[in-house]
Design an enzyme around this catalytic site. Structure first.
Site, PDB file in Angstrom:
ATOM      1  N   HIS A 100     -73.572  46.619 -35.099  1.00 26.51           N
ATOM      2  CA  HIS A 100     -74.703  47.216 -36.059  1.00 26.51           C
ATOM      3  C   HIS A 100     -75.709  46.035 -36.360  1.00 26.51           C
ATOM      4  O   HIS A 100     -75.479  45.061 -36.599  1.00 26.51           O
ATOM      5  CB  HIS A 100     -74.321  48.007 -37.166  1.00 26.51           C
ATOM      6  CG  HIS A 100     -73.222  46.925 -37.870  1.00 26.51           C
ATOM      7  ND1 HIS A 100     -71.879  46.835 -37.672  1.00 26.51           N
ATOM      8  CD2 HIS A 100     -73.556  46.122 -38.958  1.00 26.51           C
ATOM      9  CE1 HIS A 100     -71.239  46.135 -38.444  1.00 26.51           C
ATOM     10  NE2 HIS A 100     -72.177  45.478 -39.428  1.00 26.51           N
ATOM     11  N   HIS A 102     -78.384  44.778 -39.278  1.00 21.42           N
ATOM     12  CA  HIS A 102     -78.666  45.359 -40.773  1.00 21.42           C
ATOM     13  C   HIS A 102     -80.199  44.959 -41.141  1.00 21.42           C
ATOM     14  O   HIS A 102     -80.706  43.876 -40.491  1.00 21.42           O
ATOM     15  CB  HIS A 102     -78.179  44.079 -41.695  1.00 21.42           C
ATOM     16  CG  HIS A 102     -76.532  44.136 -41.874  1.00 21.42           C
ATOM     17  ND1 HIS A 102     -75.955  44.926 -42.895  1.00 21.42           N
ATOM     18  CD2 HIS A 102     -75.686  43.798 -40.906  1.00 21.42           C
ATOM     19  CE1 HIS A 102     -74.688  44.718 -42.763  1.00 21.42           C
ATOM     20  NE2 HIS A 102     -74.370  43.905 -41.386  1.00 21.42           N
TER      21      HIS A 102
HETATM   22  P1  5GP Z   1     -70.418  43.950 -41.314  1.00 18.24           P
HETATM   23  O1  5GP Z   1     -69.692  43.161 -42.339  1.00 18.24           O
HETATM   24  O2  5GP Z   1     -69.529  44.459 -40.558  1.00 18.24           O
HETATM   25  O3  5GP Z   1     -71.750  43.176 -40.654  1.00 18.24           O
HETATM   26  O4  5GP Z   1     -71.305  45.162 -42.496  1.00 18.24           O
HETATM   27  C1  5GP Z   1     -70.631  46.088 -42.572  1.00 18.24           C
HETATM   28  C2  5GP Z   1     -71.604  47.286 -43.387  1.00 18.24           C
HETATM   29  O5  5GP Z   1     -71.006  48.427 -43.290  1.00 18.24           O
HETATM   30  C3  5GP Z   1     -71.343  46.602 -44.894  1.00 18.24           C
HETATM   31  O6  5GP Z   1     -72.606  46.075 -45.049  1.00 18.24           O
HETATM   32  C4  5GP Z   1     -70.890  47.901 -45.628  1.00 18.24           C
HETATM   33  O7  5GP Z   1     -71.412  48.042 -46.831  1.00 18.24           O
HETATM   34  C5  5GP Z   1     -71.121  48.905 -44.528  1.00 18.24           C
HETATM   35  N1  5GP Z   1     -70.284  50.024 -44.638  1.00 18.24           N
HETATM   36  C6  5GP Z   1     -69.017  50.059 -44.665  1.00 18.24           C
HETATM   37  N2  5GP Z   1     -68.440  51.158 -44.646  1.00 18.24           N
HETATM   38  C7  5GP Z   1     -69.428  52.103 -44.556  1.00 18.24           C
HETATM   39  C8  5GP Z   1     -69.410  53.356 -44.715  1.00 18.24           C
HETATM   40  O8  5GP Z   1     -68.472  54.266 -44.548  1.00 18.24           O
HETATM   41  N3  5GP Z   1     -70.636  54.276 -44.430  1.00 18.24           N
HETATM   42  C9  5GP Z   1     -71.744  53.404 -44.647  1.00 18.24           C
HETATM   43  N4  5GP Z   1     -73.100  53.875 -44.502  1.00 18.24           N
HETATM   44  N5  5GP Z   1     -71.718  51.947 -44.666  1.00 18.24           N
HETATM   45  C10 5GP Z   1     -70.741  51.296 -44.639  1.00 18.24           C
END
Ligand code: 5GP
Ligand code: ZN
Length: 147
Positions: A100, A102
């Site tokens: 993903h 951001h």
């Molecule tokens: P990562 O650390 O993997 O780059 O970011 C994962 C992101 O996913 C985090 O910013 C977190 O807040 C978001 N996130 C985690 N669980 C969920 C969810 O169930 N729904 C949504 N919309 N975002 C999520």
């Protein structure tokens, strides 16, 4: 697509999300725990953990959506800048193992920091080592599928 993956479940409509965009290959929705208002996640619908596992077509579709949405995310949040980043792999801090991007809207005085703040212990690298590293990367590119 593993049913244990939260983002696959959002794609399947099993879990709710504040969806803002969808096309054949990609989807975008608000981060549940936003770093700033409008913090948006853009994902490929296909389940891969890291971006290098995407096909060229999937990768282009993903970044096309990032490119398309950035101005509107900023417009909707009255901002004109954003931090666009990927935690690519668990060692980088990736918590959700579905690739993903951001998009985090940024504004003057928002208390945020540039991407450089992610690394606290910067290495001191000699010119020779820089040269060697660049050579190693060039070599890997030449011998890889993308060369
Ligand atoms: P990562 O650390 O993997 O780059 O970011 C994962 C992101 O996913 C985090 O910013 C977190 O807040 C978001 N996130 C985690 N669980 C969920 C969810 O169930 N729904 C949504 N919309 N975002 C999520
Ligand atoms: Zn997934």
């Amino acid at each position: 697509m593993p049913s244990s993956c939260i983002f696959c479940r959002i794609v399947d409509g099993v879990i709710d999300a504040y969806k803002v965009y969808e096309d054949g290959e990609t989807m975008a929705f608000l981060d549940i725990s936003p770093l700033s208002k409008g913090h948006t996640l853009v994902i490929p619908k296909a389940h891969v953990q890291q971006i290098e596992s995407l096909s060229e077509e999937q990768l282009v579709a993903l970044f096309k959506t990032v490119w398309k949405l950035t101005r509107y995310v900023q417009q909707a949040t009255n901002t004109s800048a954003s931090l666009i980043g990927i935690n690519n792999g668990p060692e980088s801090g990736q918590e959700i193992p579905h690739a993903h991007v951001h998009i985090v809207p940024r504004a003057k005085g928002d208390g945020g920091a540039p991407i450089h703040a992610a690394m606290h212990n910067r290495p001191i690298v000699s010119k020779e080592e820089m040269q060697r590293t660049a050579q190693n990367i060039r070599f890997a590119i030449k011998n890889g599928h993308l060369g």
